[in-house]
Scaffold this motif. Structure first.
Motif, PDB file in Angstrom:
ATOM      1  N   ILE A  40       0.835  -1.208   0.000  1.00 50.70           N
ATOM      2  CA  ILE A  40       0.000   0.000   0.000  1.00 50.70           C
ATOM      3  C   ILE A  40       0.866   1.253   0.000  1.00 50.70           C
ATOM      4  O   ILE A  40       0.638   2.195  -0.776  1.00 50.70           O
ATOM      5  CB  ILE A  40      -0.946  -0.004   1.217  1.00 50.70           C
ATOM      6  CG1 ILE A  40      -1.993  -1.115   1.078  1.00 50.70           C
ATOM      7  CG2 ILE A  40      -1.637   1.349   1.362  1.00 50.70           C
ATOM      8  CD1 ILE A  40      -2.912  -0.965  -0.101  1.00 50.70           C
ATOM      9  N   TYR A  41       1.880   1.280   0.848  1.00 49.45           N
ATOM     10  CA  TYR A  41       2.724   2.477   0.932  1.00 49.45           C
ATOM     11  C   TYR A  41       3.496   2.700  -0.366  1.00 49.45           C
ATOM     12  O   TYR A  41       3.601   3.835  -0.859  1.00 49.45           O
ATOM     13  CB  TYR A  41       3.695   2.360   2.110  1.00 49.45           C
ATOM     14  CG  TYR A  41       3.108   2.831   3.412  1.00 49.45           C
ATOM     15  CD1 TYR A  41       3.334   4.119   3.878  1.00 49.45           C
ATOM     16  CD2 TYR A  41       2.319   1.989   4.185  1.00 49.45           C
ATOM     17  CE1 TYR A  41       2.797   4.567   5.078  1.00 49.45           C
ATOM     18  CE2 TYR A  41       1.773   2.417   5.386  1.00 49.45           C
ATOM     19  CZ  TYR A  41       2.017   3.702   5.833  1.00 49.45           C
ATOM     20  OH  TYR A  41       1.475   4.146   7.005  1.00 49.45           O
ATOM     21  N   LEU A  42       4.051   1.636  -0.921  1.00 50.14           N
ATOM     22  CA  LEU A  42       4.801   1.787  -2.166  1.00 50.14           C
ATOM     23  C   LEU A  42       3.888   2.160  -3.326  1.00 50.14           C
ATOM     24  O   LEU A  42       4.244   2.997  -4.166  1.00 50.14           O
ATOM     25  CB  LEU A  42       5.550   0.490  -2.483  1.00 50.14           C
ATOM     26  CG  LEU A  42       6.703   0.152  -1.523  1.00 50.14           C
ATOM     27  CD1 LEU A  42       7.263  -1.225  -1.838  1.00 50.14           C
ATOM     28  CD2 LEU A  42       7.802   1.198  -1.607  1.00 50.14           C
ATOM     29  N   ALA A  43       2.694   1.566  -3.389  1.00 51.76           N
ATOM     30  CA  ALA A  43       1.742   1.914  -4.450  1.00 51.76           C
ATOM     31  C   ALA A  43       1.318   3.368  -4.330  1.00 51.76           C
ATOM     32  O   ALA A  43       1.201   4.084  -5.341  1.00 51.76           O
ATOM     33  CB  ALA A  43       0.525   0.993  -4.386  1.00 51.76           C
ATOM     34  N   ALA A  44       1.090   3.836  -3.096  1.00 48.96           N
ATOM     35  CA  ALA A  44       0.709   5.236  -2.894  1.00 48.96           C
ATOM     36  C   ALA A  44       1.795   6.174  -3.406  1.00 48.96           C
ATOM     37  O   ALA A  44       1.514   7.186  -4.057  1.00 48.96           O
ATOM     38  CB  ALA A  44       0.443   5.495  -1.405  1.00 48.96           C
ATOM     39  N   ALA A  45       3.053   5.821  -3.134  1.00 50.32           N
ATOM     40  CA  ALA A  45       4.161   6.659  -3.601  1.00 50.32           C
ATOM     41  C   ALA A  45       4.274   6.637  -5.120  1.00 50.32           C
ATOM     42  O   ALA A  45       4.440   7.676  -5.766  1.00 50.32           O
ATOM     43  CB  ALA A  45       5.466   6.186  -2.959  1.00 50.32           C
ATOM     44  N   VAL A  46       4.167   5.438  -5.709  1.00 50.37           N
ATOM     45  CA  VAL A  46       4.350   5.290  -7.154  1.00 50.37           C
ATOM     46  C   VAL A  46       3.286   6.057  -7.932  1.00 50.37           C
ATOM     47  O   VAL A  46       3.573   6.679  -8.966  1.00 50.37           O
ATOM     48  CB  VAL A  46       4.325   3.795  -7.541  1.00 50.37           C
ATOM     49  CG1 VAL A  46       4.206   3.623  -9.045  1.00 50.37           C
ATOM     50  CG2 VAL A  46       5.580   3.103  -7.025  1.00 50.37           C
ATOM     51  N   PHE A  47       2.042   6.069  -7.429  1.00 43.43           N
ATOM     52  CA  PHE A  47       0.968   6.730  -8.164  1.00 43.43           C
ATOM     53  C   PHE A  47       0.866   8.222  -7.847  1.00 43.43           C
ATOM     54  O   PHE A  47       0.587   9.027  -8.724  1.00 43.43           O
ATOM     55  CB  PHE A  47      -0.380   6.053  -7.859  1.00 43.43           C
ATOM     56  CG  PHE A  47      -0.557   4.739  -8.545  1.00 43.43           C
ATOM     57  CD1 PHE A  47      -0.837   4.679  -9.900  1.00 43.43           C
ATOM     58  CD2 PHE A  47      -0.410   3.561  -7.855  1.00 43.43           C
ATOM     59  CE1 PHE A  47      -0.978   3.463 -10.553  1.00 43.43           C
ATOM     60  CE2 PHE A  47      -0.553   2.331  -8.487  1.00 43.43           C
ATOM     61  CZ  PHE A  47      -0.841   2.281  -9.842  1.00 43.43           C
ATOM     62  N   SER A  48       1.096   8.592  -6.590  1.00 43.74           N
ATOM     63  CA  SER A  48       0.834   9.975  -6.197  1.00 43.74           C
ATOM     64  C   SER A  48       1.953  10.933  -6.557  1.00 43.74           C
ATOM     65  O   SER A  48       1.714  12.052  -7.022  1.00 43.74           O
ATOM     66  CB  SER A  48       0.566  10.054  -4.689  1.00 43.74           C
ATOM     67  OG  SER A  48       1.718   9.652  -3.964  1.00 43.74           O
ATOM     68  N   VAL A  49       3.209  10.513  -6.365  1.00 49.14           N
ATOM     69  CA  VAL A  49       4.328  11.437  -6.553  1.00 49.14           C
ATOM     70  C   VAL A  49       4.488  11.863  -8.011  1.00 49.14           C
ATOM     71  O   VAL A  49       4.640  13.062  -8.295  1.00 49.14           O
ATOM     72  CB  VAL A  49       5.624  10.830  -5.988  1.00 49.14           C
ATOM     73  CG1 VAL A  49       6.820  11.722  -6.308  1.00 49.14           C
ATOM     74  CG2 VAL A  49       5.499  10.644  -4.482  1.00 49.14           C
ATOM     75  N   PRO A  50       4.470  10.935  -9.004  1.00 53.25           N
ATOM     76  CA  PRO A  50       4.565  11.408 -10.398  1.00 53.25           C
ATOM     77  C   PRO A  50       3.437  12.353 -10.785  1.00 53.25           C
ATOM     78  O   PRO A  50       3.669  13.335 -11.502  1.00 53.25           O
ATOM     79  CB  PRO A  50       4.494  10.094 -11.212  1.00 53.25           C
ATOM     80  CG  PRO A  50       4.973   9.041 -10.282  1.00 53.25           C
ATOM     81  CD  PRO A  50       4.480   9.459  -8.929  1.00 53.25           C
ATOM     82  N   ILE A  51       2.213  12.073 -10.301  1.00 54.83           N
ATOM     83  CA  ILE A  51       1.088  12.974 -10.607  1.00 54.83           C
ATOM     84  C   ILE A  51       1.339  14.345 -10.002  1.00 54.83           C
ATOM     85  O   ILE A  51       1.147  15.383 -10.653  1.00 54.83           O
ATOM     86  CB  ILE A  51      -0.234  12.378 -10.091  1.00 54.83           C
ATOM     87  CG1 ILE A  51      -0.570  11.095 -10.862  1.00 54.83           C
ATOM     88  CG2 ILE A  51      -1.375  13.386 -10.212  1.00 54.83           C
ATOM     89  CD1 ILE A  51      -1.777  10.362 -10.322  1.00 54.83           C
ATOM     90  N   ALA A  52       1.777  14.371  -8.742  1.00 53.29           N
ATOM     91  CA  ALA A  52       2.045  15.649  -8.080  1.00 53.29           C
ATOM     92  C   ALA A  52       3.160  16.412  -8.790  1.00 53.29           C
ATOM     93  O   ALA A  52       3.084  17.637  -8.945  1.00 53.29           O
ATOM     94  CB  ALA A  52       2.414  15.408  -6.612  1.00 53.29           C
TER      95      ALA A  52
END
Length: 631
Positions: free
Chosen positions: A12-24
């Motif tokens: 969950i934590y890694l998926a959150a980082a992978v999806f959220s950071v590039p979008i941000a």
């Protein structure tokens, strides 16, 4: 429960980082805000994909630990000594003035002087993790504001040591002891509670100072022979294990005395800054730091207690805004006193206005030391976390709406008076490219007028004896005063493509007799120069890369003659191709197709030439084996 499973939480934590950071990042919000938003989304007040985040937070705070260790490695004692003015002056005044102001406000609100001092000291700190990450991403570390921020943060990080040592001495004895961990507490709070509860305040202070002294002694006298012994094994993974062992071992030592491990590793980093194995340590710790620091930001977002926020939204938001405004005003005043330019001072005041991650540590320590009650600590932790979360947004707002306005009205440095404006050569831009051209011409006895618009760079060049004039070379009046009407050559070596093109248009219109020799930043820039019919175009990395290719061919077994001949063939073919493709460079599909065809033609040229085989003479290595290795 399934949410407590380690692999599930890791996913969950890694998926959150992978999806959220590039979008941000694509939205211009920066990675820190992306991590924080991801934490809110997956946390208990979002979709609740993870349970209590304490365990993850304890693990993730090693990111802050490693970041402070790497900062310490960069700060060699001579550098610290040179920075003593801004560190002690600007940093010391920031902590002192902010602490005094917040303490006064807290006492007016009815808190005891002990509680007020604990609150004030903690809220005076800013977020090293968020600010340094933001400065690094935006390339602002070397600016005046970036250096000021770094000096203040460095003093704050050092000041945490006496703050934690002082905390047990502020115990009032009236607050009930508690063993409950508050959301977003430090990895070693449990150990801190035991240490603070079992020892008197003065004894706790001695233990803290003794631990710090032990780290200094160990770093000075024990680590160099240990690293030397490890290095003789030639096994990189053992060196990595040693670096991690050092960081974690110091963290454990700090836990025994109830002190933040991040401060211990920072001190160790400074002690090891002169060690010959410093760069190897940085290389091994850096990947772990980046990942864990991102995990730390996610945990901060997940740990924000929105129940407290919903219960008293106006009070908490008012306190957050009030804290950030108060710190901004103090920072702006100090920046002005230290004569920072207005545009730099505005960013300096904005960037450090939040609370810091060490607030979680000190507030929890204050709770375990009976300095602050649990309800006050819970409220303050939410305030600190929200201020950290708002910081990236505040910086974006400042960049988009405030900074441009003040830069527009900020007074510009006047151009220098040019006293030798009748030279045959004018050089615009005297960086790494322009200096080579200028030195060659000057060494051959040609007088040159050199223009540059970086005051700091100009001062450095003047120390080396170069006569450089400040001013924007794209201005008509400056070119005239530089003697463009009488000069023969205008060499343009500035790295701003738009300014370069504007200067060419201006020179061709007003001074058509000038021969234009222009540095091309890249191939697309070269296409634009070709369309403007510039006299001489030189791509800044082409010739040096070509020479390196010659040396590579020679080491692969080619004779010197053939290596130079092939390089010249490649050079002529590439230049002809560049001029041909300049006609179609706006058609990307056609450009790619033609580029591939021209490269195929070049390969056919080399294959059709009947040179002697490289292995027949002047062979240094076995060419066939080398080619196998390369392929």
């Amino acid at each position: 429960m399934h949410s407590q499973d380690f692999f599930y939480q890791a996913f969950i934590y890694l998926a959150a980082a992978v999806f959220s950071v590039p979008i941000a990042k694509h939205l211009g919000l920066g990675s820190v805000l992306g991590y924080l938003i991801a934490g809110i989304v997956i946390g208990p007040y979002g979709f609740n994909f993870v349970g209590a985040e304490e365990g993850v937070m304890h693990f993730a705070e090693f990111g802050v630990v490693m970041m402070l260790f790497l900062i310490g490695l960069e700060l060699q004692p001579p550098l610290l000594w040179r920075m003593r003015g801004p560190i002690l002056g600007l940093g010391g005044l920031q902590v002192a003035v902010t602490t005094a102001a917040i303490m006064g406000i807290a006492m007016l609100l009815g808190q005891s002087w002990q509680a007020s001092l604990a609150i004030a000291m903690t809220l005076a700190l800013s977020s090293t993790a968020i600010v340094l990450q933001t400065l690094s991403e935006k390339g602002l570390m070397r600016t005046e504001a970036g250096q000021a921020c770094f000096s203040v943060l460095l003093f704050q990080d050092i000041a945490v040591i006496p703050m934690l040592a002082l905390m047990p001495l502020l115990t009032t004895g009236t607050t009930d002891k508690t063993t409950a961990l508050v959301a977003s507490t430090n990895i070693l709070v449990a150990a801190a509670e035991t240490a603070a509860g079992d020892r008197p305040g003065w004894q706790q202070t001695l233990f803290v100072m003794g631990a710090v002294g032990g780290i200094i002694v160990m770093g000075r006298f024990l680590m160099r022979p240990i690293f030397r012994f490890i290095a003789t094994t030639g096994m990189r993974e053992i060196f990595t294990a040693t670096a991690l062992l050092l960081v974690i071992g110091i963290a454990l030592l700090m836990s025994e005395v109830g002190l933040s491990p991040a401060l211990g590793t920072f001190v160790a980093g400074v002690v090891l800054a002169d060690n010959e194995y410093r760069h190897e340590l940085e290389t091994n710790v850096e990947p772990f730091k980046g990942l864990l620091l991102g995990l730390f930001f996610i945990s901060v977002g997940a740990g924000i207690n929105f129940n407290i926020l919903w219960a008293q939204p106006l009070l908490i938001l008012g306190l957050v805004v009030g804290l950030m405004l108060l710190k901004s005003v103090i920072l702006f005043g100090l920046g002005k006193a230290f004569q920072q330019p207005l545009s730099e001072n505005l960013f300096f005041a904005t960037a450090l206005a939040q609370g810091g991650e060490f607030g979680f540590v000190i507030f929890s320590f204050a709770l375990s030391s009976n300095v602050l009650p649990e309800e006050i600590v819970a409220l303050l932790i939410v305030i600190v976390a929200l201020s950290m979360g708002l910081t990236p947004l505040v910086i974006i707002f400042h960049e988009q709406f405030i900074q441009p306005r003040f830069q527009a009205i900020a007074p510009q440095q006047k151009p220098d008076n040019i006293d030798d404006g009748k030279t045959p050569v004018i050089i615009a831009g005297f960086g790494r490219f322009g200096q080579v051209v200028g030195r060659l011409l000057i060494a051959n006895g040609f007088q040159t007028t050199i223009l540059d618009n970086d005051p700091v760079h100009i001062e450095m060049l003047r120390k080396f004896g170069h006569k450089v004039f400040y001013g924007d070379p794209t201005r008509m009046d400056l070119l005239q005063s530089a003697g463009a009407e009488h000069a023969k050559l205008l060499i343009i070596a500035i790295d701003d493509v738009e300014k370069c093109l504007h200067m060419i248009d201006l020179a061709q219109k007003k001074f058509p007799h000038l021969k234009l020799l222009v540095r091309a930043v890249d191939r697309r820039h070269a296409y634009q120069l070709i369309h403007r019919k510039v006299d001489v175009i030189e791509r800044e990395t082409f010739e040096s890369a070509l020479h390196l290719g010659i040396e590579a061919l020679k080491l692969l077994g080619f004779r010197a003659y053939r290596a130079h001949h092939d390089a010249q063939t490649f050079r002529h073919h590439d230049i002809e191709a560049m001029y041909e493709m300049a006609e179609i460079h706006e058609d990307e599909t056609g450009l790619v197709a033609r580029s591939n065809q021209l490269f195929d033609d070049l390969q056919e040229i080399f294959q059709s030439d009947n040179y002697d085989l490289p292995h027949e003479a002047d062979q240094t290595w076995d060419t066939a084996d080398l080619r196998k290795d390369v392929s």
